[in-house]
Design an enzyme around this catalytic site. Structure first.
Site, PDB file in Angstrom:
ATOM      1  N   LYS A   1      40.251  39.032  37.613  1.00 58.95           N
ATOM      2  CA  LYS A   1      40.196  40.499  37.563  1.00 58.95           C
ATOM      3  C   LYS A   1      41.597  41.065  37.748  1.00 58.95           C
ATOM      4  O   LYS A   1      42.398  40.539  38.529  1.00 58.95           O
ATOM      5  CB  LYS A   1      39.266  41.002  38.676  1.00 58.95           C
ATOM      6  CG  LYS A   1      38.960  42.493  38.632  1.00 58.95           C
ATOM      7  CD  LYS A   1      37.989  42.873  39.750  1.00 58.95           C
ATOM      8  CE  LYS A   1      37.587  44.334  39.732  1.00 58.95           C
ATOM      9  NZ  LYS A   1      36.649  44.693  40.818  1.00 58.95           N
TER      10      LYS A   1
ATOM     11  N   SER B   1      30.722  45.214  43.157  1.00 59.82           N
ATOM     12  CA  SER B   1      31.432  45.024  41.888  1.00 59.82           C
ATOM     13  C   SER B   1      31.452  43.609  41.325  1.00 59.82           C
ATOM     14  O   SER B   1      31.844  43.427  40.178  1.00 59.82           O
ATOM     15  CB  SER B   1      32.862  45.530  42.012  1.00 59.82           C
ATOM     16  OG  SER B   1      32.841  46.934  41.942  1.00 59.82           O
TER      17      SER B   1
ATOM     18  N   SER C   1      32.557  47.081  39.189  1.00 56.07           N
ATOM     19  CA  SER C   1      33.778  47.324  38.457  1.00 56.07           C
ATOM     20  C   SER C   1      34.371  46.074  37.811  1.00 56.07           C
ATOM     21  O   SER C   1      35.263  46.201  36.971  1.00 56.07           O
ATOM     22  CB  SER C   1      34.823  47.946  39.405  1.00 56.07           C
ATOM     23  OG  SER C   1      35.146  47.045  40.454  1.00 56.07           O
TER      24      SER C   1
HETATM   25  N1  GLN Z   1      30.465  50.960  42.410  1.00 60.52           N
HETATM   26  C1  GLN Z   1      31.085  50.956  43.703  1.00 60.52           C
HETATM   27  C2  GLN Z   1      32.220  51.939  43.721  1.00 60.52           C
HETATM   28  O1  GLN Z   1      32.448  52.531  42.742  1.00 60.52           O
HETATM   29  C3  GLN Z   1      31.558  49.577  44.048  1.00 60.52           C
HETATM   30  C4  GLN Z   1      32.843  49.234  43.453  1.00 60.52           C
HETATM   31  C5  GLN Z   1      33.393  47.929  43.918  1.00 60.52           C
HETATM   32  O2  GLN Z   1      32.688  47.097  44.500  1.00 60.52           O
HETATM   33  N2  GLN Z   1      34.693  47.758  43.711  1.00 60.52           N
HETATM   34  O3  GLN Z   1      32.878  52.137  44.678  1.00 60.52           O
END
Ligand code: GLN
Length: 447
Positions: free
Chosen positions: A30, A129, A105
């Site tokens: 990532k 994410s 994400s």
């Molecule tokens: N969807 C969650 C957020 O937007 C989790 C994102 C993540 O785990 N980086 O914060």
């Protein structure tokens, strides 16, 4: 390598050592995880040309174990999103569900694995994410216990919540990658030795059949736990995580639970009222931490320059105005507000109280069950574009994943099946602290 679904931001190869447990395998990373000499953008225009001078610990461990990194994957900007649509490099499309999001994400990471453009991948999970994209793409994702995996060289979003986690086609492969990246790191003081943590634990620590010495010895033997043996597994199901879920999802979930029961597991409902507050507690905490963590992107310390013209305040403001996308800006503003004098007690402190409550009650529930199960996501993959207009609905999609982050516990998402329309559905197991073996064993019965 096919690119039409936009899984990679950068395809620059980083070769690994000749031998090791990952020799011959590719591990996509990532783009918020630092790679020496290879640009690391966090999905943001702010870091469009940022090239880190060092490797994250997890990257060092992968290449030392023989893994080759084929590229850096697309993501929501700084990890803020559930669909990979807030990336400055365009959305990623779900390779197994045309016209739909891959989840986020870490959507690029799950997409390249499901498309076969990497054998495995790393994501980061602050509030789901790793698990959300694994669920939406029909692959496996693990969010480790907080402190199991080093965050050194990982660009912080919500630092008290996040962990790096593996994404792979099967539980065994995800467990193999976890074995490589897990373990204490002198460069990250929040890491702990799972051996000590497990022998000290007097809870079930994931396997009632083991003594505390045995638990300590095999603390890092994750792949060996992927044996599919769930005879006697005791599953707790928090009904709060099913109440608001889409029927297409709950149908697949209960079918999978029936399947597990037929193979020797038992289940019972658990009541976790606290979970109704998880999304609120999560977003206040994550945005507050983000407002502080993202302060370094001012065009001087990091990021695109705002062009100094005699006034530093304006220079910083310009850099941030131009470099950050809408979602990042609104979260930094909300986080700053929640931490401001006068509002801190009302928002940030309340969120910490809720977090403590969630932690305590989930740990209690895990005294009476080996693992807790729920759908990973309450909805099937959204259509591309659908949730950008409606951030609140998008935030609610994190209802089932955020509790593990708030409680610092390990959780896995495994493919449970598909809806009638052919959309992947993930099943989540949450386990006790440093009880990765328990969730891996349970998950391996399904994938
Ligand atoms: N969807 C969650 C957020 O937007 C989790 C994102 C993540 O785990 N980086 O914060």
């Amino acid at each position: 390598m096919s690119t039409e679904y936009n899984g990679y931001i950068t395809t620059e190869r980083i070769d690994g050592a000749d031998d090791g447990p990952l020799a011959g395998r590719t591990v996509a990373v990532k783009d918020n995880i630092s790679t020496e000499g290879v640009r690391t953008t966090c999905g943001s225009a702010m870091l469009d040309d940022y090239v880190p001078p060092y490797d994250a610990t997890v990257v060092e461990r992968i290449t030392a174990a023989g893994g080759t990194i084929p590229g850096k994957t697309n993501m929501d900007e700084f990890g803020m999103g559930t669909t990979t649509e807030t990336s400055a490099f365009g959305s990623t499309e779900n390779p197994v569900a045309e016209g739909h999001v891959p989840g986020g994400s870490s959507g690029g990471s799950a997409a390249v694995v499901t498309a076969g453009d990497a054998d495995m991948a790393l994501g980061t999970d602050t509030g789901g994410s790793v698990r959300a994209p694994a669920a939406f793409c029909g692959v496996v994702g693990i969010k480790p216990t907080y402190g199991l995996v080093s965050r050194y060289g990982v660009v912080a979003y919500g630092n008290s919540l996040e962990q790096v986690g593996p994404i792979a086609p099967t539980v065994k492969e995800a467990a193999e990658l976890l074995e490589v990246i897990a373990g204490p790191d002198p460069s990250d003081a929040t890491t702990r030795d799972a051996r000590e943590a497990r022998s000290a634990s007097d809870s079930r620590a994931g396997d009632a059949r083991e003594t505390s010495e045995e638990r300590s010895e095999d603390a890092y033997d994750y792949a060996a736990a992927a044996d599919g043996d769930i005879d006697g597994l005791d599953i707790g199901i928090p009904m709060e995580l099913l109440d608001g879920a889409d029927e297409r999802v709950t149908e697949v979930f209960w079918d999978a639970i029936d399947d597990l029961e037929a193979r020797g597991a038992t289940y019972h409902d658990v009541d976790l009222e606290c979970l109704r507050y998880a999304v609120e507690a999560y977003y206040v905490t994550a945005m507050s931490e983000a407002s502080s963590n993202l302060a370094r992107f001012d065009g001087v310390r990091y990021g695109q320059s705002g062009g100094y013209d005699g006034n530093w305040n304006e220079t910083f403001a310009r850099a941030r105005e131009e470099g950050f996308g809408e979602e990042v800006k609104s979260r930094v503003l909300l986080g700053t507000y929640a931490l401001s004098a006068g509002y801190q007690d009302k928002y940030y402190k309340k969120a910490q109280d809720a977090r403590a409550w969630i932690k305590r009650d989930i740990n209690d529930a895990l005294e009476g069950a080996d693992v807790l199960a729920s759908p990973t996501m309450p909805v099937p993959p959204m259509e591309l574009g659908e949730s950008l207009e409606d951030p609140l609905t998008m935030y609610l999609a994190d209802a089932n994943t955020t509790p593990a982050n708030l409680a610092n516990l390990p959780a896995i998402s495994v493919p449970a099946g598909e809806t009638d329309g052919g959309l992947p559905v993930g099943l989540q197991f949450m386990g006790p602290a440093f009880g990765e073996r328990a969730i891996i064993r349970a998950g391996s019965a399904l994938a």
